[in-house]
Design a protein around this motif. Structure first.
Motif, short mmCIF file in Angstrom:
data_model
loop_
_atom_site.label_atom_id
_atom_site.label_comp_id
_atom_site.label_asym_id
_atom_site.label_seq_id
_atom_site.Cartn_x
_atom_site.Cartn_y
_atom_site.Cartn_z
N GLU A 127 0.81 -1.22 0.00
CA GLU A 127 0.00 0.00 0.00
C GLU A 127 0.85 1.27 0.00
O GLU A 127 0.32 2.35 -0.20
CB GLU A 127 -0.95 -0.01 1.20
CG GLU A 127 -1.91 -1.18 1.21
CD GLU A 127 -2.81 -1.22 -0.01
OE1 GLU A 127 -3.15 -0.16 -0.56
OE2 GLU A 127 -3.17 -2.34 -0.43
N GLY A 128 2.15 1.17 0.27
CA GLY A 128 3.02 2.35 0.20
C GLY A 128 3.27 3.03 1.52
O GLY A 128 3.71 4.17 1.54
N ALA A 129 3.02 2.36 2.64
CA ALA A 129 3.34 2.93 3.95
C ALA A 129 4.84 2.75 4.18
O ALA A 129 5.36 1.64 4.14
CB ALA A 129 2.53 2.23 5.04
N THR A 130 5.53 3.86 4.39
CA THR A 130 6.99 3.80 4.46
C THR A 130 7.55 3.95 5.87
O THR A 130 8.67 3.55 6.12
CB THR A 130 7.60 4.90 3.58
OG1 THR A 130 7.09 6.17 3.99
CG2 THR A 130 7.26 4.65 2.12
N LYS A 131 6.82 4.55 6.77
CA LYS A 131 7.34 4.78 8.12
C LYS A 131 6.84 3.68 9.05
O LYS A 131 5.81 3.83 9.71
CB LYS A 131 6.90 6.15 8.64
CG LYS A 131 7.47 7.32 7.88
CD LYS A 131 7.01 8.60 8.51
CE LYS A 131 7.58 9.80 7.81
NZ LYS A 131 7.15 11.04 8.45
N ILE A 132 7.57 2.58 9.08
CA ILE A 132 7.16 1.46 9.92
C ILE A 132 8.37 0.97 10.70
O ILE A 132 9.49 0.95 10.19
CB ILE A 132 6.53 0.33 9.08
CG1 ILE A 132 5.95 -0.74 9.99
CG2 ILE A 132 7.50 -0.24 8.09
CD1 ILE A 132 5.01 -1.70 9.27
N GLY A 133 8.14 0.63 11.95
CA GLY A 133 9.20 0.11 12.80
C GLY A 133 8.67 -1.02 13.66
O GLY A 133 7.50 -1.03 14.04
N VAL A 134 9.53 -1.96 13.97
CA VAL A 134 9.16 -3.08 14.81
C VAL A 134 9.62 -2.77 16.23
O VAL A 134 10.80 -2.52 16.47
CB VAL A 134 9.79 -4.39 14.31
CG1 VAL A 134 9.41 -5.55 15.20
CG2 VAL A 134 9.36 -4.67 12.88
N VAL A 135 8.68 -2.79 17.15
CA VAL A 135 8.96 -2.50 18.54
C VAL A 135 9.22 -3.82 19.26
O VAL A 135 8.41 -4.75 19.17
CB VAL A 135 7.78 -1.76 19.21
CG1 VAL A 135 8.08 -1.48 20.67
CG2 VAL A 135 7.46 -0.47 18.46
N GLY A 136 10.33 -3.92 19.93
CA GLY A 136 10.69 -5.15 20.61
C GLY A 136 10.49 -5.01 22.11
O GLY A 136 10.29 -3.93 22.65
N ASP A 137 10.56 -6.14 22.78
CA ASP A 137 10.46 -6.17 24.23
C ASP A 137 11.85 -6.42 24.76
O ASP A 137 12.36 -7.54 24.68
CB ASP A 137 9.48 -7.26 24.66
CG ASP A 137 9.21 -7.23 26.15
OD1 ASP A 137 9.58 -6.22 26.79
OD2 ASP A 137 8.63 -8.19 26.67
N GLU A 138 12.48 -5.40 25.32
CA GLU A 138 13.86 -5.52 25.77
C GLU A 138 13.99 -6.36 27.03
O GLU A 138 15.09 -6.75 27.40
CB GLU A 138 14.48 -4.13 26.02
CG GLU A 138 14.80 -3.38 24.76
CD GLU A 138 13.60 -2.70 24.14
OE1 GLU A 138 12.60 -2.46 24.86
OE2 GLU A 138 13.62 -2.44 22.93
N SER A 139 12.90 -6.64 27.72
CA SER A 139 13.00 -7.43 28.94
C SER A 139 13.36 -8.88 28.63
O SER A 139 13.90 -9.59 29.47
CB SER A 139 11.67 -7.39 29.72
OG SER A 139 10.64 -8.01 28.96
N ASP A 140 13.10 -9.34 27.39
CA ASP A 140 13.43 -10.70 27.00
C ASP A 140 14.84 -10.80 26.42
O ASP A 140 15.33 -11.90 26.20
CB ASP A 140 12.42 -11.22 25.97
CG ASP A 140 11.05 -11.40 26.58
OD1 ASP A 140 10.97 -11.61 27.82
OD2 ASP A 140 10.05 -11.32 25.84
#
Length: 142
Positions: A127-140
């Motif tokens: 669809e052309g969405a360019t601003k995407i980031g994967v948020v991680g869980d740093e506690s693991d």
């Protein structure tokens, strides 16, 4: 390059050494190098720029859309559960159509199936969405 020739005389004569003494040559080269360094003028490059005066306006944080994927593979868009892939693509198309795209924060559960995460990323790309980031869980993280 050196050449050692045995002496043809008695053992009392010292052997003739035919090596080139490079110490004076090195000394002269170092003196010339130091003189060259001293005589080179220091180059001062200046770029004249007209900089803005005053305080800059405060930057507004970009809008954020939270996309969660639970362990069962269900996708939630800002807390609202999406029923089908078509809903996901419709939401992604709306985001891509905006003049200033919001940031998409994708936060999958650590037990979420990879296929669900890949489906969201593929829909964003299609669809052309360019601003995407994967948020991680740093506690693991270890």
């Amino acid at each position: 390059m050196s050449m050692h020739t045995p002496s043809g005389g008695t053992g009392d004569e010292p052997e003739v050494m035919m090596d080139i003494n490079t110490t004076p040559l090195i000394d002269v080269m170092l003196v010339l190098l130091i003189m060259l360094i001293i005589t080179i003028p220091i180059q001062m490059h200046a770029v004249k720029m007209n900089l803005p005066v005053g305080t800059p306006p405060p930057a507004a944080p970009p809008p954020v859309v939270q996309i969660d994927i639970d362990a069962a593979g269900a996708v939630r868009w800002d807390g609202t559960k999406l029923d089908s892939r078509r809903d996901l693509e419709r939401h992604m198309a709306n985001v891509a159509a905006r003049a200033e795209q919001p940031e998409l924060h994708l936060q999958p559960d650590k037990l979420a199936p990879y296929g669900a995460v890949a489906e969201v990323l593929a829909a964003a790309q299609r669809e052309g969405a360019t601003k995407i980031g994967v948020v991680g869980d740093e506690s693991d993280a270890q």
